[in-house]
Write an enzyme that holds these catalytic residues in place. Structure first.
Site, PDB file in Angstrom:
ATOM      1  N   ASP A 261     -43.551  32.873  16.143  1.00 32.10           N
ATOM      2  CA  ASP A 261     -42.374  33.562  16.656  1.00 32.10           C
ATOM      3  C   ASP A 261     -42.797  35.018  16.778  1.00 32.10           C
ATOM      4  O   ASP A 261     -43.549  35.515  15.947  1.00 32.10           O
ATOM      5  CB  ASP A 261     -41.243  33.397  15.644  1.00 32.10           C
ATOM      6  CG  ASP A 261     -40.030  34.175  16.055  1.00 32.10           C
ATOM      7  OD1 ASP A 261     -39.645  34.070  17.231  1.00 32.10           O
ATOM      8  OD2 ASP A 261     -39.467  34.898  15.209  1.00 32.10           O
TER       9      ASP A 261
ATOM     10  N   ASP B 240     -39.566  32.979  10.662  1.00 28.93           N
ATOM     11  CA  ASP B 240     -38.819  33.170   9.422  1.00 28.93           C
ATOM     12  C   ASP B 240     -37.977  31.909   9.225  1.00 28.93           C
ATOM     13  O   ASP B 240     -37.514  31.278  10.169  1.00 28.93           O
ATOM     14  CB  ASP B 240     -37.995  34.457   9.432  1.00 28.93           C
ATOM     15  CG  ASP B 240     -36.893  34.431  10.448  1.00 28.93           C
ATOM     16  OD1 ASP B 240     -35.951  33.662  10.247  1.00 28.93           O
ATOM     17  OD2 ASP B 240     -36.994  35.165  11.451  1.00 28.93           O
TER      18      ASP B 240
END
Lengths: 78, 867
Positions: free
Chosen positions: B523, B731
């Site tokens: 990400d 995350d």
């Protein structure tokens, strides 16, 4: 309690299957050893015991677990 | 599994091989209401789900006992105050018995004590004390009570002691038996050995206590299992030892019975076989505990006591009795008992053991502290915010324990093979016996040949003895104990090693999947980049008109003007400019006037200068000519940066570029991933131009841009559809669906609150290089698993034909049962020792630049105060 009764029944029913199998295998060995070659009697008897013992060891767990499965399957079908 | 089902991790003792695993699994699975049973040999645990309405813990314990194993229990004595009569006894006993995990409780009114038998790990001491308190009494643990860790070690030490004692008996007597058996070959040494030791009946008498003493465990365990339809390797040993001993007794007592006579007494086979098997068990018990050293180290971090402030007084209480909201005092050098928040004092805390952060972390009022970390310099007080099993350390321990108790797919296969192996071996033993009895003996027998490690000439043995010995050797040499240990021992060492470096694998499957990865998707925001914009470029206009209206303007001065203009702005880009100015040590004064132009920028006045800051549309509207700076503005935008235009007193003064910057180690991590042969992709919601600019900087192979958060999982799926094994790094909260979709989800920078995290791997630190560490640990572990499986199967593959006499026809070589026993002991030991080599593993990342181990405390440095 019910569990213990089932266990006893499994043990009894299994023994009725694996004992004849083992004894049968042992007698078959004795017959084969008697008909073939010139094996001494003691070797034939010893071999019969050994084959019977190993057959018992092989058949006992297989038979017991199968019989157990049969018993367990009954309440599920109800 | 139904909603009412509970999960349980039941400790099991007595398991020695993969077949034991299948027996225990089988026994538990047979119970009504028990499901999802997974037994781990190395962890000695059975994880399962059960319906408490249909099955009781005691039934599970009995089921395990029935097949020859045990659920170890521990005993604890509580001092109970306030009991006055027999009914109090009943109350306390019932309260304790109702706890899940307590198997028995006996209260002695006279002594004011409750003796509790419980299963370690299922119920805590504090729960017992609470239960007693809830029914109106006071309970305190007696000091001799051992905690779960001590108990676990105690159980292992008892096993080492028991097998050690057996080994001394079997080894010493076995040696005498061997000397007696080989008496005729001793030559000059005969003078030192009494002749009676060579008498068959003396050798028989010496062997008997070995078989019925140290060797008895094999007979009793195998019989208990056999009665319930299960076979394990104890049975292989029992039949092997029993056959050798039985024939030896017959030949000694009835030499003319026809079994080979006195020349074929196999007492030394029975004695040495027992000794070698016990040697294997002893060495295994010694080495097996070492593979779980990491968890032991983590457990040792758990502090025993805390200084709790109660009624203004400092009181030392056991750490597990600290309650939420308690105020706790910590002095220099002391461990922090539980998680909490500092409310008074200042210090630096060494958190390296949990987070891997090598420098002590500054702590002041309002900062969180983690239980298990060590206070270095000052004293402070904190309020407990998480206690007991909710602390970070407890969560990490639970996670590592669960991972160690889980089973990798490769292990499931190995267990299945090993579980069915025993029956196969017995069948093979029958076939070997029949072959040598009916055909082999007549066809190949050479009376002058002899067994390796046996004094007998085979000619003395006869057809039955010869066939029987080969059959017994097959039983002994086929033991699959090494196969059962190969995978779990390596997995335990691997998960422990990961934890050392702040990489928490959630299961053995995560390790196996990680080792097979082909593509890693990162990400972008917050993972590859810092997730907050910062000033990257300041471009000053070189037009002479600028100096006339605004004096000498350089890049610092331009940034200073921009920061002053943004001083009252709350826009993230404005905040980035202010941070940028402050980092350069520029003074950002309050502007004299300030006006926000929504959607365009800001205008302000300071130091007699009109400052205009905003986008090109704003500049065009206000007539500031930026045509000379446009090529630079476009180049910066092409790099994915956001460009802001600054005009001073109406003149184009320069450009300030702001961008989300890369984390320090992003490029290094990706380079290393490339070295490992992986494709690296980046996923982001940013526009393609910005995304590609970032990707170019770090060397990303594939860019997945303009992806909405909810579509990230879909992108992962698309890559998987191309046949790739994909890991997603992000995350753990925002990227949860994508983490779940990937073969391996890695949640990065979670800190120590690991329980909330999704993903198969949790990287405690916010260091992207830990992705590389995770891959290296997984690959090293799987390499070890494969090596172990190779060695385990290699022994069996080589040993079985050798034991069955396959080479006898060509080389007249037959292995003796005792040598077969030694070989099997060596196979287990070699597998365990090979696993222990993993202890020396160090990841390639930052060797010497980062803490080698999070579990080893680093010497602390004094805090600088401005970190």
């Amino acid at each position: 309690m019910e569990h213990e009764q089932v266990e006893k029944e499994v043990t009894r029913k299994s023994a009725l299957i694996y004992l004849p199998i083992s004894i049968g295998a042992a007698l078959l060995f004795l017959l084969a050893a008697s008909l073939t070659g010139n094996h001494p009697l003691v070797a034939r008897i010893g071999g019969m015991v050994w084959v019977g013992l190993l057959s018992l060891i092989v058949s006992m767990p297989v038979v017991i677990s199968r019989v157990k499965k049969q018993f367990q399957a009954v309440p599920l079908e109800k | 599994m139904t909603k009412t089902d509970l999960e349980l991790s039941l400790p099991i003792s007595g398991m020695t091989c993969a077949s034991c695993v299948s027996h225990v699994e089988g026994a538990l699975k047979e119970l009504p209401g028990v499901s999802n049973v997974v037994v781990n040999l190395a962890a000695n645990k059975a994880n399962l789900s059960y319906d408490p309405r249909r099955v009781k813990l005691d039934q599970m314990r009995r089921a395990v006992d029935d097949v020859g194993y045990a659920v170890p229990t521990a005993e604890l004595t509580l001092d109970v105050r306030g009991m006055t009569c027999a009914s109090c006894v009943d109350h306390v006993e019932s309260a304790l018995r109702e706890l899940n995990g307590v198997t028995a409780s006996v209260v002695n009114l006279g002594l004011g004590a409750a003796k509790v038998t419980y299963i370690p790990g299922l119920v805590s001491t504090s729960a017992m004390k609470r239960a007693v308190r809830d029914v109106g009494y006071e309970a305190q643990e007696r000091s001799e009570g051992a905690n779960a860790l001590d108990r676990e070690r105690q159980v292992r030490e008892e096993e080492i002691k028991r097998q050690g004692r057996n080994l001394i008996i079997a080894g010493t007597i076995g040696l005498i038996v061997m000397i007696g058996t080989f008496y005729d070959m001793l030559g000059a040494f005969k003078a030192f050995v009494p002749e009676f030791l060579s008498y068959k009946w003396v050798i028989g008498l010496l062997t008997t206590p070995i078989v019925f003493g140290p060797g008895r465990q094999f007979f009793t365990n195998s019989w208990r299992g056999l009665k319930h339809g299960v076979t394990d390797m104890n049975l292989l040993y029992a039949t092997g030892i029993g056959a050798a001993y039985g024939i030896a007794v017959i030949n000694t007592l009835f030499p003319n019975a026809g079994f080979g006579g006195e020349g074929a007494t196999f007492f030394e086979s029975a004695a040495l076989l027992t000794a070698f098997i016990i040697l294997g068990r002893w060495l295994e018990a010694l080495t097996r505990g070492r593979t779980s050293e990491a968890i032991r180290k983590l457990m040792k971090l758990q502090p025993k006591v805390a200084r709790v402030m109660r009624n203004g007084q400092e009181e030392e209480v056991p750490a597990d009795e600290v309650e939420l909201g308690d105020a706790i005092l910590v002095r220099p050098g002391e461990s922090i008992a539980v998680d909490g928040e500092v409310f008074e004092g200042y210090s630096a805390v060494d958190e390296s053991m949990l987070t891997g952060e090598s420098l002590p972390v500054e702590k002041k009022a309002g900062d969180p502290v983690i239980g298990g970390t060590i206070n270095k310099t000052g004293a402070f007080k904190f309020k407990a915010t998480r206690v007991g099993k909710d602390t970070s350390l407890a969560q990490i321990i639970k996670l590592v324990e669960d991972a160690q108790a889980s089973k990798a797919p490769i292990q499931k296969l190995a267990d299945w093979v090993a579980g069915h192996f025993i029956l196969g071996v017995h069948l093979l033993a029958v076939v070997v016996f029949l072959f040598w009895f009916f055909f082999g003996y007549q066809m190949f027998f050479d009376p002058n040949s002899s067994f390796i490690m046996s004094p007998y000439k085979l000619g003395e043995i006869g057809v039955f003895g010869f066939s029987l010995l080969l059959s017994v050797t097959v039983l002994v040499i086929s033991c699959p104990c090494a196969v059962g240990l190969a995978t779990p021992s390596a997995m335990m060492a691997g998960t422990g090693k990961g934890a050392e470096f702040g990489v928490l694998f959630k299961g053995a499957e995560a390790i196996e999947n990680t080792s097979k990865l082909q593509t890693i998707i990162f990400d972008k925001t917050g993972t590859l980049t810092k997730g907050e914009p910062s000033v990257t470029d300041v471009v000053v206009s070189e037009q002479p008109a600028l100096n006339r209206v605004a004096g000498s303007v350089n890049s610092d001065r331009l940034l200073q003007f921009a920061a002053i203009a943004e001083r009252n702005s709350e826009h993230p880009l404005g905040e980035a400019i202010i941070r940028g100015a402050e980092r350069r040590g520029l003074q950002v004064v309050e502007p004299e006037t300030f006006n926000s132009i929504p959607g365009h920028g800001v205008e302000a006045k300071a130091e007699r200068t009109e400052i205009l800051l905003g986008n090109r549309k704003l500049m065009k509207e206000r007539g500031a000519d930026f045509s000379a700076l446009m090529p630079q503005a476009e180049a910066l935008e092409a790099d994915g940066k956001t460009v802001m235009f600054v005009a001073l007193n109406g003149q184009a003064a320069g450009l300030i570029a702001v961008a989300d910057t890369l984390k320090e180690y992003s490029a290094e991590a990706i380079k290393r991933l490339h070295k490992l042969g992986l494709e690296v992709a980046m996923i982001t919601g940013d526009n393609r131009r910005t995304a590609e600019a970032i990707a170019r900087k770090v060397g990303i192979d594939r860019v997945l841009a303009e992806v909405l958060p909810q579509d990230k999982a879909e992108e992962v799926k698309k890559l998987q559809a191309q046949g790739k094994k994909v890991a997603m790094v992000g995350d753990g909260v925002n990227d949860a669906p994508a983490l779940a979709q990937a073969e391996v989800g890695m949640a990065i920078g979670s800190g120590t609150d690991v329980a909330k995290e999704t993903g198969d791997i949790i990287l405690i630190k916010d260091d992207i290089r830990d992705v590389v560490v995770a891959l290296e640990v997984a690959k090293a572990t799987m390499r070890k698993v494969k090596q172990n499986l190779f060695w385990a199967f290699f022994y069996n593959t080589l040993g079985i034909p050798l034991g069955a006499g396959l080479f006898y026809a060509f080389a007249s070589v037959v292995i003796s049962p005792e040598l077969a026993g030694l070989m099997m002991a060596v196979s287990s030991i070699s597998v365990t020792l090979n696993t222990l080599l993993l202890k020396g593993f160090k990841p390639s990342v930052g060797r010497g630049q980062r803490p080698a181990s999070t579990l080893r405390l680093q010497p602390a440095q004094a805090p600088t105060g401005n970190d």
